[in-house]
Design an enzyme around this catalytic site. Structure first.
Site, PDB file in Angstrom:
ATOM      1  N   ARG A   1      -6.790  -3.915 -12.179  1.00 12.49           N
ATOM      2  CA  ARG A   1      -7.695  -2.965 -12.832  1.00 12.49           C
ATOM      3  C   ARG A   1      -8.220  -3.461 -14.179  1.00 12.49           C
ATOM      4  O   ARG A   1      -9.275  -3.024 -14.626  1.00 12.49           O
ATOM      5  CB  ARG A   1      -6.982  -1.618 -12.994  1.00 12.49           C
ATOM      6  CG  ARG A   1      -6.710  -0.924 -11.651  1.00 12.49           C
ATOM      7  CD  ARG A   1      -5.648   0.137 -11.802  1.00 12.49           C
ATOM      8  NE  ARG A   1      -4.407  -0.453 -12.297  1.00 12.49           N
ATOM      9  CZ  ARG A   1      -3.442   0.229 -12.902  1.00 12.49           C
ATOM     10  NH1 ARG A   1      -3.571   1.520 -13.062  1.00 12.49           N
ATOM     11  NH2 ARG A   1      -2.359  -0.393 -13.324  1.00 12.49           N
TER      12      ARG A   1
ATOM     13  N   ASN B   1       2.543  -8.923 -11.399  1.00 11.67           N
ATOM     14  CA  ASN B   1       1.359  -8.056 -11.317  1.00 11.67           C
ATOM     15  C   ASN B   1       1.692  -6.656 -11.829  1.00 11.67           C
ATOM     16  O   ASN B   1       2.752  -6.122 -11.546  1.00 11.67           O
ATOM     17  CB  ASN B   1       0.896  -7.994  -9.845  1.00 11.67           C
ATOM     18  CG  ASN B   1      -0.209  -6.992  -9.592  1.00 11.67           C
ATOM     19  OD1 ASN B   1      -0.121  -6.216  -8.645  1.00 11.67           O
ATOM     20  ND2 ASN B   1      -1.237  -6.994 -10.397  1.00 11.67           N
ATOM     21  N   GLY B   2       0.752  -6.119 -12.581  1.00 11.75           N
ATOM     22  CA  GLY B   2       0.872  -4.741 -13.055  1.00 11.75           C
ATOM     23  C   GLY B   2       0.590  -4.619 -14.530  1.00 11.75           C
ATOM     24  O   GLY B   2       1.312  -5.184 -15.354  1.00 11.75           O
TER      25      GLY B   2
ATOM     26  N   CYS C   1       0.824  -1.207   0.000  1.00 12.97           N
ATOM     27  CA  CYS C   1       0.000   0.000   0.000  1.00 12.97           C
ATOM     28  C   CYS C   1       0.865   1.268   0.000  1.00 12.97           C
ATOM     29  O   CYS C   1       1.739   1.420   0.846  1.00 12.97           O
ATOM     30  CB  CYS C   1      -0.914   0.002   1.218  1.00 12.97           C
ATOM     31  SG  CYS C   1      -1.939   1.470   1.247  1.00 12.97           S
TER      32      CYS C   1
HETATM   33  C1  LIG Z   1      -9.305   0.033  -6.213  1.00 18.71           C
HETATM   34  C2  LIG Z   1      -8.062  -0.720  -5.853  1.00 18.71           C
HETATM   35  C3  LIG Z   1      -7.939  -1.262  -4.580  1.00 18.71           C
HETATM   36  C4  LIG Z   1      -6.784  -1.987  -4.241  1.00 18.71           C
HETATM   37  N1  LIG Z   1      -6.712  -2.578  -3.014  1.00 18.71           N
HETATM   38  C5  LIG Z   1      -5.658  -3.409  -2.733  1.00 18.71           C
HETATM   39  C6  LIG Z   1      -5.606  -4.147  -1.521  1.00 18.71           C
HETATM   40  O1  LIG Z   1      -6.468  -4.049  -0.669  1.00 18.71           O
HETATM   41  N2  LIG Z   1      -4.540  -4.976  -1.335  1.00 18.71           N
HETATM   42  C7  LIG Z   1      -3.523  -5.090  -2.244  1.00 18.71           C
HETATM   43  O2  LIG Z   1      -2.579  -5.849  -2.029  1.00 18.71           O
HETATM   44  N3  LIG Z   1      -3.555  -4.391  -3.388  1.00 18.71           N
HETATM   45  C8  LIG Z   1      -4.597  -3.576  -3.653  1.00 18.71           C
HETATM   46  N4  LIG Z   1      -4.646  -2.909  -4.849  1.00 18.71           N
HETATM   47  C9  LIG Z   1      -3.556  -3.109  -5.814  1.00 18.71           C
HETATM   48  C10 LIG Z   1      -3.875  -4.250  -6.763  1.00 18.71           C
HETATM   49  O3  LIG Z   1      -4.000  -5.468  -6.060  1.00 18.71           O
HETATM   50  C11 LIG Z   1      -2.762  -4.384  -7.820  1.00 18.71           C
HETATM   51  O4  LIG Z   1      -1.559  -4.687  -7.159  1.00 18.71           O
HETATM   52  C12 LIG Z   1      -2.570  -3.116  -8.622  1.00 18.71           C
HETATM   53  O5  LIG Z   1      -3.809  -2.571  -9.021  1.00 18.71           O
HETATM   54  C13 LIG Z   1      -1.687  -3.357  -9.842  1.00 18.71           C
HETATM   55  O6  LIG Z   1      -2.276  -4.296 -10.698  1.00 18.71           O
HETATM   56  P1  LIG Z   1      -3.061  -3.854 -12.031  1.00 18.71           P
HETATM   57  O7  LIG Z   1      -2.118  -3.020 -12.838  1.00 18.71           O
HETATM   58  O8  LIG Z   1      -3.441  -5.139 -12.660  1.00 18.71           O
HETATM   59  O9  LIG Z   1      -4.233  -3.033 -11.575  1.00 18.71           O
HETATM   60  C14 LIG Z   1      -5.755  -2.149  -5.180  1.00 18.71           C
HETATM   61  C15 LIG Z   1      -5.888  -1.587  -6.462  1.00 18.71           C
HETATM   62  C16 LIG Z   1      -7.029  -0.894  -6.812  1.00 18.71           C
HETATM   63  C17 LIG Z   1      -7.142  -0.341  -8.200  1.00 18.71           C
END
Ligand SMILES: Cc1cc2nc3c(=O)[nH]c(=O)nc-3n(C[C@H](O)[C@H](O)[C@H](O)COP(=O)(O)O)c2cc1C
Length: 381
Positions: free
Chosen positions: A242, A217-218, A113
């Site tokens: 996302r 991830n990402g 976070c």
């Molecule tokens: C709305 C939102 C809430 C998220 N909440 C958490 C969470 O509670 N715990 C966590 O490890 N990552 C959280 N993330 C991060 C995602 O798990 C992920 O690592 C991040 O979005 C990157 O991946 P992506 O590019 O596929 O979105 C959150 C991301 C978003 C967009």
């Protein structure tokens, strides 16, 4: 459409006792990955679907709202949840409650976070910098989970910023202390959600961590992205955040792509509105109409992104207060409108890059006996 079904050999992802096929994990997302959303995604494809993050302290204190968040559907195997904590004892206690009462089958942990109110107290993405504390948390949690045969996994970012990259140490420590897998969100905390994830860091982590799976991830917004990540990094599985917002059928595309099958045709607006309707029903069953329809607003914006939905109709969807109203609005959409070409790209959390707020003197010594202050946390990753 790009041919993604080509040549790649599918990684075999094993997390503890679970074979995850396809090697796909729904990223924990606070405010999103509740039981309704997880069920919706799982209707398209298999994988692990992680619950919204909850704090270890709230579990120990048996906070009613938190216990409600730990609701799983009958279809969920493994029932997967994510814990956040900064104190090894509280984490151990929370894991013992969860495993002792049979509340979940897989526990992930959040060290990613970037939110200032969390890092300011040494939590979230700031924590892995304190190697001893990080090791203590992983060891205590993983040990307690292992006693019940439950795998404990660890999710983190590249580091605090480019000068303080912690991911290689974090991966090696997690491996040594009993984690069943690690996931890397390939951004620093300073990047928040901006710019591009640096997948070369996932490849580096895969080289450094050899005895447990490494998940990448990402920025996976399509099946092609997922196959490319596996190909470029050698990771054992992908974690999708996302990319599935307003696109839960992405999990069907991922399943097809990893099986070497042709991808399903993207839905037109009529089909998308059926998905939205299903999402509404599932949410209402879990939370009741008022909360569910309020929650659904952000999802509606994502479902309709780049579709030709006029501003008056969009306003109507944003204020919808019953299923009957929702059906009426859906009836007024142009159901034949094709899926827009430009529909990939970030939805959900954005955030601009910036300095990470840390406790005073945090970066002086990574191996000191620091006592964390932060336990409260509402959302993040
Ligand atoms: C709305 C939102 C809430 C998220 N909440 C958490 C969470 O509670 N715990 C966590 O490890 N990552 C959280 N993330 C991060 C995602 O798990 C992920 O690592 C991040 O979005 C990157 O991946 P992506 O590019 O596929 O979105 C959150 C991301 C978003 C967009």
């Amino acid at each position: 459409m790009e041919d993604v079904t080509a040549t790649l050999s599918k990684p075999a992802l094993q997390i503890g006792p679970y074979q995850v096929d396809p090697p796909v994990v729904l990223a924990p997302m606070a405010g999103i990955t509740n039981v309704a959303f997880r069920q919706l995604c799982a209707e398209y494809g298999a994988g692990i679907y992680v619950c919204e993050m909850i704090t270890a302290r709230a579990v120990v204190e048996r906070h009613p709202g938190t216990m409600h968040m730990m609701t799983f559907g009958e279809h969920e195997k493994p029932r997967s949840m994510q814990l956040y904590g900064v104190d090894p004892k509280t984490m151990r206690e929370a894991v013992k409650i969860i495993t002792g009462e049979g509340l979940a089958d897989h526990i992930d942990s959040n060290f990613g976070c970037p939110v200032a109110k969390v890092t300011r107290k040494g939590g979230g993405a700031a924590l892995p910098f304190k190697r001893k504390l990080f090791a203590d948390i992983v060891r205590e949690s993983a040990k307690a989970a292992a006693e019940a045969g439950v795998p404990f996994t660890v999710k983190f970012r590249v580091g605090i910023d480019d000068e303080h990259r912690t991911f290689l140490d974090a991966g090696r420590i997690a491996e040594a202390e009993g984690a069943a897998a690690v996931s890397l969100h390939a951004r620093t905390a300073a990047q928040r959600y901006s710019g591009q994830a640096d997948w070369s860091k996932i490849a580096e982590l895969k080289q450094a961590v050899t005895s447990i799976p490494v998940l990448g991830n990402g920025d996976i917004f399509s099946a092609a992205d997922a196959l490319r990540m596996v190909d470029e990094t050698g990771c054992d599985g992908v974690v999708v955040g996302r990319g599935c917002l307003g696109r839960p059928w992405l999990f069907g595309e991922l399943e097809a792509a990893f099986a070497g099958r042709e991808l399903p045709t993207p839905p037109n607006l009529g089909e998308v509105s059926k998905v939205l309707r299903r999402h509404a029903e599932l949410l209402i069953a879990h939370d009741g109409a008022t909360k569910a329809l309020r929650d659904l607003r952000k999802h509606m914006a994502w479902y309709f992104m780049n579709f030709p939905v006029g501003s008056e109709l969009r306003r109507g969807f944003a204020m919808v207060s019953s299923l009957t109203e929702l059906d009426d609005l859906i009836g007024r959409l142009d159901h034949d409108a094709p899926f827009p070409d430009n529909a990939d790209g970030p939805r959900g959390r954005q955030g601009s890059p910036g300095k990470v707020t840390l406790p005073h003197g945090w970066l002086n010594d990574p191996d000191d006996d620091c006592v964390p202050e932060a336990e409260d946390m509402h959302s993040g990753g």
